[in-house]
Design a protein around this motif. Sequence first.
Motif, mmCIF file in Angstrom:
data_model
loop_
_atom_site.group_PDB
_atom_site.id
_atom_site.type_symbol
_atom_site.label_atom_id
_atom_site.label_comp_id
_atom_site.label_asym_id
_atom_site.label_seq_id
_atom_site.Cartn_x
_atom_site.Cartn_y
_atom_site.Cartn_z
ATOM 1 N N HIS A 186 53.642 55.465 29.633
ATOM 2 C CA HIS A 186 53.444 54.984 30.715
ATOM 3 C C HIS A 186 53.181 53.526 30.620
ATOM 4 O O HIS A 186 53.479 52.534 31.461
ATOM 5 C CB HIS A 186 52.432 55.747 31.481
ATOM 6 C CG HIS A 186 52.295 55.352 32.836
ATOM 7 N ND1 HIS A 186 51.096 55.583 33.747
ATOM 8 C CD2 HIS A 186 53.015 54.718 33.871
ATOM 9 C CE1 HIS A 186 51.180 55.176 34.926
ATOM 10 N NE2 HIS A 186 52.456 54.599 35.073
ATOM 11 N N PRO A 240 60.403 48.578 30.359
ATOM 12 C CA PRO A 240 60.428 49.626 31.230
ATOM 13 C C PRO A 240 61.722 50.482 30.838
ATOM 14 O O PRO A 240 62.710 49.941 30.689
ATOM 15 C CB PRO A 240 60.447 48.964 32.522
ATOM 16 C CG PRO A 240 60.969 47.441 32.537
ATOM 17 C CD PRO A 240 60.420 47.136 31.269
ATOM 18 N N GLN A 290 55.484 50.868 29.965
ATOM 19 C CA GLN A 290 56.527 50.448 31.324
ATOM 20 C C GLN A 290 56.445 49.002 31.691
ATOM 21 O O GLN A 290 57.123 48.412 32.246
ATOM 22 C CB GLN A 290 56.243 51.352 32.227
ATOM 23 C CG GLN A 290 56.916 52.642 32.014
ATOM 24 C CD GLN A 290 58.698 52.690 32.166
ATOM 25 O OE1 GLN A 290 59.175 52.764 31.071
ATOM 26 N NE2 GLN A 290 59.101 52.490 33.265
ATOM 27 N N SER A 291 55.007 48.652 31.300
ATOM 28 C CA SER A 291 54.798 47.023 31.786
ATOM 29 C C SER A 291 55.286 46.012 31.115
ATOM 30 O O SER A 291 55.750 44.848 31.340
ATOM 31 C CB SER A 291 53.360 46.740 31.761
ATOM 32 O OG SER A 291 52.618 47.734 32.728
ATOM 33 N N THR A 302 52.376 60.628 26.466
ATOM 34 C CA THR A 302 53.066 60.139 27.808
ATOM 35 C C THR A 302 52.032 58.973 28.554
ATOM 36 O O THR A 302 52.778 58.199 28.996
ATOM 37 C CB THR A 302 52.638 61.660 28.800
ATOM 38 O OG1 THR A 302 53.340 62.479 28.195
ATOM 39 C CG2 THR A 302 53.162 61.115 30.211
ATOM 40 N N GLY A 303 50.582 58.810 28.091
ATOM 41 C CA GLY A 303 49.947 57.879 28.503
ATOM 42 C C GLY A 303 50.416 56.731 27.732
ATOM 43 O O GLY A 303 50.365 55.539 28.465
ATOM 44 N N ARG A 321 58.818 66.608 34.689
ATOM 45 C CA ARG A 321 58.357 66.927 33.275
ATOM 46 C C ARG A 321 57.785 68.546 33.226
ATOM 47 O O ARG A 321 58.042 69.176 32.590
ATOM 48 C CB ARG A 321 57.057 66.002 32.860
ATOM 49 C CG ARG A 321 56.321 66.698 31.667
ATOM 50 C CD ARG A 321 55.240 65.597 31.588
ATOM 51 N NE ARG A 321 54.141 65.955 30.709
ATOM 52 C CZ ARG A 321 52.963 65.663 30.636
ATOM 53 N NH1 ARG A 321 52.322 64.442 30.998
ATOM 54 N NH2 ARG A 321 52.086 66.410 29.510
ATOM 55 N N TRP A 337 62.303 56.360 33.668
ATOM 56 C CA TRP A 337 60.956 57.233 33.304
ATOM 57 C C TRP A 337 60.217 57.627 34.611
ATOM 58 O O TRP A 337 59.865 59.029 34.421
ATOM 59 C CB TRP A 337 59.935 55.893 33.129
ATOM 60 C CG TRP A 337 58.571 56.166 33.512
ATOM 61 C CD1 TRP A 337 57.614 56.087 34.663
ATOM 62 C CD2 TRP A 337 57.642 56.570 32.507
ATOM 63 N NE1 TRP A 337 56.311 56.684 34.499
ATOM 64 C CE2 TRP A 337 56.313 57.111 32.914
ATOM 65 C CE3 TRP A 337 57.825 57.273 31.270
ATOM 66 C CZ2 TRP A 337 55.403 57.592 32.324
ATOM 67 C CZ3 TRP A 337 56.654 58.071 30.666
ATOM 68 C CH2 TRP A 337 55.395 58.072 31.530
ATOM 69 N N ASP A 338 60.754 57.356 35.824
ATOM 70 C CA ASP A 338 60.255 58.057 37.078
ATOM 71 C C ASP A 338 60.937 59.332 37.123
ATOM 72 O O ASP A 338 60.126 60.407 37.627
ATOM 73 C CB ASP A 338 60.518 57.303 38.311
ATOM 74 C CG ASP A 338 59.688 56.053 38.484
ATOM 75 O OD1 ASP A 338 58.529 55.985 38.023
ATOM 76 O OD2 ASP A 338 60.142 54.948 39.084
ATOM 77 N N GLN A 398 59.246 61.717 34.551
ATOM 78 C CA GLN A 398 57.900 61.968 34.983
ATOM 79 C C GLN A 398 57.887 62.950 36.135
ATOM 80 O O GLN A 398 57.263 64.128 36.146
ATOM 81 C CB GLN A 398 57.148 60.760 35.369
ATOM 82 C CG GLN A 398 55.566 60.962 35.501
ATOM 83 C CD GLN A 398 54.734 61.330 34.510
ATOM 84 O OE1 GLN A 398 55.136 62.096 33.535
ATOM 85 N NE2 GLN A 398 53.504 60.717 34.491
ATOM 86 N N HIS A 456 58.561 52.520 21.929
ATOM 87 C CA HIS A 456 57.981 51.453 22.816
ATOM 88 C C HIS A 456 58.848 49.745 22.500
ATOM 89 O O HIS A 456 58.380 49.061 23.604
ATOM 90 C CB HIS A 456 56.518 50.949 22.136
ATOM 91 C CG HIS A 456 55.667 52.262 22.533
ATOM 92 N ND1 HIS A 456 55.958 53.520 22.144
ATOM 93 C CD2 HIS A 456 54.440 52.564 23.359
ATOM 94 C CE1 HIS A 456 55.153 54.568 22.411
ATOM 95 N NE2 HIS A 456 54.107 53.706 23.391
#
Length: 297
Positions: A228, A235, A231-232, A224-225, A246, A239-240, A243, A258
């Motif tokens: 996250h 994206p 996303q930069s 998950t990290g 979840r 995602w939101d 999350q 990725h």
Amino acid sequence: MPHPATSAPALAPIISGVCHGTLGELIQGPWDGRDGEGIAIVSLPIRRYSRMWFHSGETGSHAQDLPAKSRCRAVIERYLALHRLALPPGRWRHASTLRVGAGMASSTADIVATIRCLDALFSRRSSPVAIAGLLGDLERSDPVFLDGLALYLSDQQRTVHQFGARPGFHACFIDEGGCVDTQDLSMPLRRHYAAHRPAYARLFGRMLPALHAGAAEVVADCATGSAHLSQSVLPKRHWDALQARRRELRAAGIVVAHTGSLIGYLFTRAPDPQHRAELSAFFRGLGEQAQFTQSTT
């Protein structure tokens, strides 16, 4: 007078090669270890496959039979040249349940399935090192030719660690669509990695011991990290929403491709029918069709 029994003509053998694909990566980021630097990944191998067949005795050629598979044609030539072999008469056929450009390692799985088909045809067994050598500069590959989970330097075709068959995961995921060209993301990824190197170092520092121990919950949290952070660069639209729901949907973590279009939930045990219905309804509410799969480990 009865006619003498006649036997059916012998069928020409069909040779096959199979390779699983991936559901993105549990982690992807910069690696700075004692054995060098690179782009490190831990792919999530899943029970979806690329298959290659060679129909012995039929008329055909890989140039004609695989017109859209240039890398498969290239690896056939490399294999034959390396082992000083010539193909017998035959026709190639291919099928796959891995979507191209989504982050399922479809291209690498196609190539590995081709190598395994050639191995079966010539009664050989290519080692993981040999397969990585055949992949060479064809593409930045995933370690789909390995059994179990592995830390792999994808830009160098090199295995750093193998973790065996644990932990295993079940997943519910969606494909947000589009076709991602990994080469187009090369420079943005490297800039992103340079800016977030300490965060990735902490993630790898947590995930690798968890992989060795088979600690699925910790691995899923690290996934998950990593999702996250990605996303930069690439994206995911949902995602939101994933999350936010979840915990309610009892997911251990979130997994993404990725450099692809996949995003989904990880579970340490198979969702029961009621849970699957809840997940399907959630993703339908996002306008998406949920898909379910299981890791090969």
